[in-house]
Design an enzyme around this catalytic site. Structure first.
Site, mmCIF file in Angstrom:
data_model
loop_
_atom_site.group_PDB
_atom_site.id
_atom_site.type_symbol
_atom_site.label_atom_id
_atom_site.label_comp_id
_atom_site.label_asym_id
_atom_site.label_seq_id
_atom_site.Cartn_x
_atom_site.Cartn_y
_atom_site.Cartn_z
ATOM 1 N N ASN A 41 0.841 -1.211 0.000
ATOM 2 C CA ASN A 41 0.000 0.000 0.000
ATOM 3 C C ASN A 41 0.865 1.246 0.000
ATOM 4 O O ASN A 41 1.614 1.420 -0.969
ATOM 5 C CB ASN A 41 -1.148 -0.029 1.017
ATOM 6 C CG ASN A 41 -0.801 -0.233 2.461
ATOM 7 O OD1 ASN A 41 -0.232 -1.234 2.843
ATOM 8 N ND2 ASN A 41 -1.177 0.694 3.307
ATOM 9 N N ASP A 42 0.819 2.091 0.989
ATOM 10 C CA ASP A 42 1.393 3.439 0.870
ATOM 11 C C ASP A 42 2.883 3.472 0.530
ATOM 12 O O ASP A 42 3.672 2.704 1.089
ATOM 13 C CB ASP A 42 1.270 4.191 2.201
ATOM 14 C CG ASP A 42 -0.088 4.078 2.829
ATOM 15 O OD1 ASP A 42 -0.996 3.509 2.220
ATOM 16 O OD2 ASP A 42 -0.223 4.550 3.967
ATOM 17 N N GLN A 58 4.570 0.276 2.376
ATOM 18 C CA GLN A 58 3.811 -0.618 3.238
ATOM 19 C C GLN A 58 3.701 -1.966 2.544
ATOM 20 O O GLN A 58 3.161 -2.059 1.434
ATOM 21 C CB GLN A 58 2.415 -0.035 3.487
ATOM 22 C CG GLN A 58 2.413 1.160 4.420
ATOM 23 C CD GLN A 58 2.713 0.745 5.843
ATOM 24 O OE1 GLN A 58 1.872 0.182 6.527
ATOM 25 N NE2 GLN A 58 3.931 1.014 6.311
HETATM 26 C C1 FRU Z 1 -3.127 4.529 4.637
HETATM 27 C C2 FRU Z 1 -2.832 3.789 5.930
HETATM 28 C C3 FRU Z 1 -2.036 4.634 6.898
HETATM 29 C C4 FRU Z 1 -1.367 3.603 7.757
HETATM 30 C C5 FRU Z 1 -1.065 2.519 6.741
HETATM 31 C C6 FRU Z 1 -1.132 1.111 7.266
HETATM 32 O O1 FRU Z 1 -3.401 3.678 3.585
HETATM 33 O O2 FRU Z 1 -4.030 3.345 6.526
HETATM 34 O O3 FRU Z 1 -2.798 5.562 7.644
HETATM 35 O O4 FRU Z 1 -0.232 4.076 8.373
HETATM 36 O O5 FRU Z 1 -2.012 2.658 5.709
HETATM 37 O O6 FRU Z 1 -0.738 0.220 6.285
#
Ligand code: FRU
Length: 476
Positions: A41-42, A58
């Site tokens: 993800n991020d 992530q």
């Molecule tokens: C955004 C989020 C962040 C968090 C992360 C966890 O997509 O929810 O706020 O730190 O992903 O993976």
């Protein structure tokens, strides 16, 4: 609790099992960063350090549907050629045992500092919003960008303003005039999104400065991934609100990402915010982060995905992976509007070029143009007042009566239609990869990012409309 080494061994074993399946998937992208296996993800910790771009992210290597989060790690000398590295951070201390969540990098005195959120969920009957959760700001540093110091917990829920619940996270740290600042995204006890601002002189002791923004009635219950930077001398404030209602063509994804032009006052105590504008009009965009490059450019990566999407899916889960990042985009301010321009470096990806000049759109031409799904396509319009293109089986882009529409059929796996008001159209630039499209309009005035899952290659491009278009295609 597992140690970093145990996690590394576990991930290596999982890769040995999964890589043969993942790597043979036709939907693996060629030039978009993906998790080697599992989930991404991020983008996190973006920076340029000692001659290399670092993209951390992530990463859930053990579960393509998302799960325990690590920081995955890629580096590149040029933002085109990437090398994968061992996970940089794993959930191996009590303060981050349920996930090494998002955060940022700061380069200071020739060292790389990473700041992130350690997520902790206590076992029991909790709502994990007001009870049962810890979110800790943690720092590590590195002299080489690959080996990191011991983790140091800087802030815990005790340190956050009393009207915030337990969701406070995603530190973005920067330096200005010898002082360090940190913003955190937060959810208040009465379910409003906020940004919290801290200050430090030494990077380890942080003092709450203010709650500069948030608490707005129509801006959702939580603001994730805050970021702030300067463009043309103006303070830009970027964040990802959750819980906004759709309004006209806006806010149709489950969560949003966008920006507002704001300003700190002289003493940095207050940040006023202008109107919020979404950064991307497509189905798959969230949690963007920027970094200031050594040449002064502000460069942004986003996650080409959204959490908790219900109406669309990604069929790659069955192949053991999910999601990718966007291409790096330079942010440029024109008036009060951010334009997003794929970084110049990406031109190095261009291979064989095809140019077709001055195509009459009213003749509704169809070209057999594509050798593969990986290309850059530029369309420059002349005297066009309406147009429509069909490509990749059922991807339809149209512009009519001041509205630009992206419509997908079956290959969208539930993604149907997204739109934006657009009064004039001079060019469209499309980056097409095996399972993603990034569509830039008018040199980046608007962008649509969407995943797309065609079962086979479609060679055709069909065009119609008024006026003329010059088409340039590069294989990538
Ligand atoms: C955004 C989020 C962040 C968090 C992360 C966890 O997509 O929810 O706020 O730190 O992903 O993976």
């Amino acid at each position: 609790m597992m140690t970093m080494q145990q996690f590394i061994d576990q991930i290596a074993a999982e890769k040995a099992k999964q890589l043969p399946i993942v790597n043979e998937d036709r939907w693996r992208n060629k030039f978009h960063l993906m998790a080697p296996i599992g989930w991404i993800n991020d983008p996190n910790g973006l920076c340029y350090f000692k001659g290399l771009y670092h993209v951390f992210y992530q990463y859930s290597p053990l579960d393509a549907k998302g799960g325990l989060k690590f920081w995955g790690h890629y580096t590149s000398p040029d933002m085109v050629n990437w090398t994968e590295h061992e996970v940089a951070l794993s959930p191996d201390i009590a303060a981050d045992v349920d996930g090494v969540y998002s955060g940022s990098a700061l380069i200071h005195n020739d060292e790389m500092y990473l700041f992130y959120t350690g997520n902790v969920k206590h076992k029991g009957d909790y709502d994990y919003i007001l009870t049962g959760r810890e979110q800790n700001v943690i720092m590590v540093k590195s002299t080489d960008g690959f080996n990191f110091s011991e983790k140091k917990v800087l802030l815990t829920n005790e340190d956050y303003p009393k009207n915030m619940g337990l969701h406070v996270r995603d530190p973005k740290v920067w330096e200005e005039d010898g002082t360090f600042y940190m913003v955190l995204g937060a959810r208040s006890v009465d379910d409003k999104g906020y940004v919290i601002l801290y200050q430090s002189t030494n990077l380890t002791d942080w003092e709450l400065l203010s709650v500069p923004a948030g608490g707005l009635d129509d801006m959702g219950y939580m603001w994730e991934c805050p970021d702030t930077f300067k463009l043309e001398g103006k303070d830009v404030f970027m964040f990802s609100p959750q819980g906004m209602d759709a309004k006209g063509f806006k806010y149709h994804n489950v969560y949003q990402s966008g920006y507002a032009i704001g300003s700190f006052d002289e003493s940095k105590q207050v940040l006023s915010l202008g109107e919020f504008d979404e950064l991307d009009r497509g189905f798959d965009f969230y949690a963007p982060q920027t970094f200031k490059n050594h040449d002064g450019r502000i460069i942004m990566y986003g996650w080409a995905g959204v959490p908790d999407a219900v109406e669309h899916v990604n069929p790659t889960i069955e192949k053991g992976w999910q999601h990718c990042l966007t291409l790096p985009r330079e942010l440029v301010l024109k008036g009060e509007k951010i334009y997003q321009v794929p970084v110049e470096e990406l031109k190095a990806m261009r291979q064989t070029e095809t140019v077709i000049e001055n195509i009459a759109l009213d003749e509704q031409p169809v070209f057999e143009l594509f050798e593969d799904d990986t290309y850059e396509l530029n369309l420059d319009f002349k005297e066009t007042t309406a147009f429509e293109i069909l490509f990749r089986e059922d991807c339809n882009l149209s512009w009519k009566d001041g509205v630009f529409t992206l419509a997908l059929g079956e290959s969208g796996y539930g993604r149907d239609k997204r739109q934006v008001e657009l009064s004039n159209l001079s060019n469209v630039r499309i980056y097409s990869d095996h399972s993603i499209l990034e569509i830039y309009l008018n040199d980046g005035e608007e962008v649509f990012t969407s995943r797309i899952y065609n079962k086979e290659l479609d060679k055709k491009l069909s065009l119609k409309g008024t006026g003329h278009v010059t088409l340039t295609k590069w294989e990538l």
